[in-house]
Design an enzyme around this catalytic site. Structure first.
Site, PDB file in Angstrom:
ATOM      1  N   ASN A  49      -0.239   9.925   3.159  1.00  0.00           N
ATOM      2  CA  ASN A  49      -0.342   8.649   2.410  1.00  0.00           C
ATOM      3  C   ASN A  49      -0.772   9.022   1.004  1.00  0.00           C
ATOM      4  OD1 ASN A  49      -2.552   5.779   2.789  1.00  0.00           O
ATOM      5  ND2 ASN A  49      -0.472   5.791   2.030  1.00  0.00           N
ATOM      6  N   ASN A  92      -1.312  -1.199  -4.654  1.00  0.00           N
ATOM      7  CA  ASN A  92      -0.131  -0.808  -3.886  1.00  0.00           C
ATOM      8  C   ASN A  92       1.047  -0.556  -4.818  1.00  0.00           C
ATOM      9  OD1 ASN A  92      -1.195  -1.156  -1.122  1.00  0.00           O
ATOM     10  ND2 ASN A  92      -1.322  -3.326  -1.679  1.00  0.00           N
ATOM     11  N   CYS A 117      -8.905   1.380   0.592  1.00  0.00           N
ATOM     12  CA  CYS A 117      -7.884   2.303   1.101  1.00  0.00           C
ATOM     13  C   CYS A 117      -8.586   3.458   1.810  1.00  0.00           C
ATOM     14  CB  CYS A 117      -7.029   2.828  -0.040  1.00  0.00           C
ATOM     15  SG  CYS A 117      -5.750   3.974   0.538  1.00  0.00           S
ATOM     16  N   GLY A 118      -8.373   3.534   3.120  1.00  0.00           N
ATOM     17  CA  GLY A 118      -9.079   4.549   3.911  1.00  0.00           C
ATOM     18  C   GLY A 118      -8.659   5.956   3.550  1.00  0.00           C
ATOM     19  N   ASN A 159      -9.227  -5.123   4.199  1.00  0.00           N
ATOM     20  CA  ASN A 159      -7.834  -5.543   4.107  1.00  0.00           C
ATOM     21  C   ASN A 159      -7.336  -5.893   5.516  1.00  0.00           C
ATOM     22  OD1 ASN A 159      -7.879  -2.935   5.012  1.00  0.00           O
ATOM     23  ND2 ASN A 159      -6.642  -2.088   3.364  1.00  0.00           N
ATOM     24  N   ASN A 193      -0.987  -5.949   6.577  1.00  0.00           N
ATOM     25  CA  ASN A 193      -0.531  -4.613   6.988  1.00  0.00           C
ATOM     26  C   ASN A 193      -0.203  -4.686   8.474  1.00  0.00           C
ATOM     27  OD1 ASN A 193      -1.364  -2.961   4.451  1.00  0.00           O
ATOM     28  ND2 ASN A 193      -3.212  -4.130   4.972  1.00  0.00           N
ATOM     29  N   GLU A 222       2.945  -1.033   5.470  1.00  0.00           N
ATOM     30  CA  GLU A 222       1.807  -1.443   4.659  1.00  0.00           C
ATOM     31  C   GLU A 222       2.162  -2.612   3.743  1.00  0.00           C
ATOM     32  OE1 GLU A 222      -0.871   0.934   2.585  1.00  0.00           O
ATOM     33  OE2 GLU A 222      -0.646   2.704   3.849  1.00  0.00           O
ATOM     34  N   ARG A 223       1.251  -3.563   3.668  1.00  0.00           N
ATOM     35  CA  ARG A 223       1.353  -4.632   2.678  1.00  0.00           C
ATOM     36  C   ARG A 223       1.487  -3.976   1.307  1.00  0.00           C
ATOM     37  NH1 ARG A 223      -3.790  -8.516   1.650  1.00  0.00           N
ATOM     38  NH2 ARG A 223      -4.742  -6.477   1.258  1.00  0.00           N
ATOM     39  N   CYS A 262      -1.979   5.242   7.385  1.00  0.00           N
ATOM     40  CA  CYS A 262      -2.802   4.186   6.776  1.00  0.00           C
ATOM     41  C   CYS A 262      -4.195   4.317   7.380  1.00  0.00           C
ATOM     42  CB  CYS A 262      -2.200   2.821   7.082  1.00  0.00           C
ATOM     43  SG  CYS A 262      -3.171   1.432   6.460  1.00  0.00           S
ATOM     44  N   THR A 270      -7.140   2.543   6.894  1.00  0.00           N
ATOM     45  CA  THR A 270      -7.725   1.301   7.425  1.00  0.00           C
ATOM     46  C   THR A 270      -6.903   0.817   8.615  1.00  0.00           C
ATOM     47  OG1 THR A 270      -6.471   0.115   5.712  1.00  0.00           O
ATOM     48  CG2 THR A 270      -8.826   0.499   5.292  1.00  0.00           C
TER      49      THR A 270
HETATM   50  N1  LIG Z   1      -1.593  -1.540   1.733  1.00  0.00           N
HETATM   51  C1  LIG Z   1      -3.029  -1.810   1.924  1.00  0.00           C
HETATM   52  C2  LIG Z   1      -3.877  -0.944   0.966  1.00  0.00           C
HETATM   53  C3  LIG Z   1      -3.752   0.557   1.261  1.00  0.00           C
HETATM   54  C4  LIG Z   1      -4.446   0.911   2.554  1.00  0.00           C
HETATM   55  C5  LIG Z   1      -4.022   2.198   3.213  1.00  0.00           C
HETATM   56  N2  LIG Z   1      -3.150   3.077   2.476  1.00  0.00           N
HETATM   57  C6  LIG Z   1      -5.207   2.950   3.795  1.00  0.00           C
HETATM   58  O1  LIG Z   1      -5.183   4.193   3.858  1.00  0.00           O
HETATM   59  O2  LIG Z   1      -6.167   2.257   4.232  1.00  0.00           O
HETATM   60  C7  LIG Z   1      -3.310  -3.298   1.658  1.00  0.00           C
HETATM   61  O3  LIG Z   1      -2.633  -3.903   0.826  1.00  0.00           O
HETATM   62  O4  LIG Z   1      -4.241  -3.809   2.275  1.00  0.00           O
END
Ligand SMILES: N[C@H](CCC[C@H](N)C(=O)O)C(=O)O
Length: 284
Positions: free
Chosen positions: A15, A68, A77-78, A166, A199, A217-218, A226, A228
């Site tokens: 990611n 994003n 973002c985790g 999120n 998401n 992912e959103r 991802c 989170t």
């Molecule tokens: N697309 C997610 C943000 C990135 C989270 C993801 N890349 C992670 O590692 O947590 C959102 O709009 O809530």
């Protein structure tokens, strides 16, 4: 008037994000920068843009913002939080190995695991507690959904809502490869059930207890992992009796170790953080 911005490309389990230290470079339109720079053909190429800064409050050491690829800002973002830990330590911006990171969804503590040479091999993040009831992110009467039915085009899915700051909707399936994630992920992201979009995780519990998970992912579409989302999947699996509270989430880009602690209710995520390259780009 354009200016040269130095950035760092990093990824957590595939990611990938562009990281900019905004204590050095002001980015006054991060939404537009995220769209331009994330483009994998006309830009640098990434799942989005992460801004790192010193913390404006004494309770934290540094702060982050995440945008994003479509320019929308997320709470957290985790995977990026682990990469920030590595970035700050390995670039000599801190010698802390316990870093308090201010995000839009609270202060997360990053615990760095260092190699013999002192570089960061992996990072554990205290992701704080999940939120299972959230009327602003889930349009049900009580703001919760556990194994609830949702129509998406010609299919009906059963899923569980978990917010890690999120929003996430976790769908368990017996055959993850049978699902067209690009089609149904896109429909579900924009489903009226999710006022802030969502998401979407598709998860299959494997014989060895690991949970294979793919994610739409959103704001970024299909990503390799991802963070989170892995937390939300582990929480949803424990909540619905599909898994114990400590499990391995196997995503396209790598594995994340997730533990939903029974004592403090926090979710602890451990995983890799990789440096890819440093670069420069013009910013107007
Ligand atoms: N697309 C997610 C943000 C990135 C989270 C993801 N890349 C992670 O590692 O947590 C959102 O709009 O809530």
């Amino acid at each position: 008037m354009s200016k040269t911005i130095k950035f760092t490309k990093m990824h957590g389990a595939g990611n990938d994000y562009i990281y900019v230290d905004t204590s050095l470079y002001g980015i006054d339109n991060p939404e537009a920068a995220a769209v331009k720079w994330s483009d994998r053909h006309k830009g640098i190429g990434s799942d989005g843009l992460v801004l790192i800064d010193k913390s404006p409050i004494p309770e934290a050491d540094f702060s982050m913002r995440i945008f994003n690829a479509d320019g929308s800002e997320a709470m957290m973002c985790g995977n990026a939080s682990r990469c920030i830990g590595k970035y700050l330590h390995d670039k000599g911006l801190t010698d802390l190995t316990e870093i308090r990171l201010l995000t839009l969804s609270g202060i997360k503590t990053l615990s760095l695991h260092l190699r013999v040479d002192g570089t960061t091999e992996s990072v554990t993040v205290d992701m704080l507690a999940p939120t299972l009831t959230c009327r602003s992110q889930l349009a049900t009467t009580d703001g919760t959904m556990t194994d609830g039915e949702v129509e998406a085009g010609d299919r009906t899915f059963r899923g569980t809502f978990v917010s890690m700051g999120n929003p996430h909707f976790v769908i368990f399936t017996d055959n993850i490869d049978d699902i067209d994630i690009a089609r149904y992920g896109a429909i579900l992201e924009h489903h009226p059930l999710f006022p802030e979009r969502c998401n979407i995780e598709f998860a299959e519990v494997e014989d060895n207890g690991n949970i294979r998970t793919r994610v739409w992912e959103r704001g970024s579409g299909i990503t390799m992992a991802c963070g989170t989302g892995a937390c939300a999947t582990a929480v949803a699996a424990a909540l619905t009796g599909r898994s114990p509270r400590h499990c391995t989430i196997v995503m396209d880009g790598g594995e994340l170790d997730i533990r939903w602690d029974e004592t403090d209710g926090h979710v602890y995520k451990t995983g890799p953080a990789e440096f890819v390259f440093d670069g420069e780009t013009e910013y107007t």
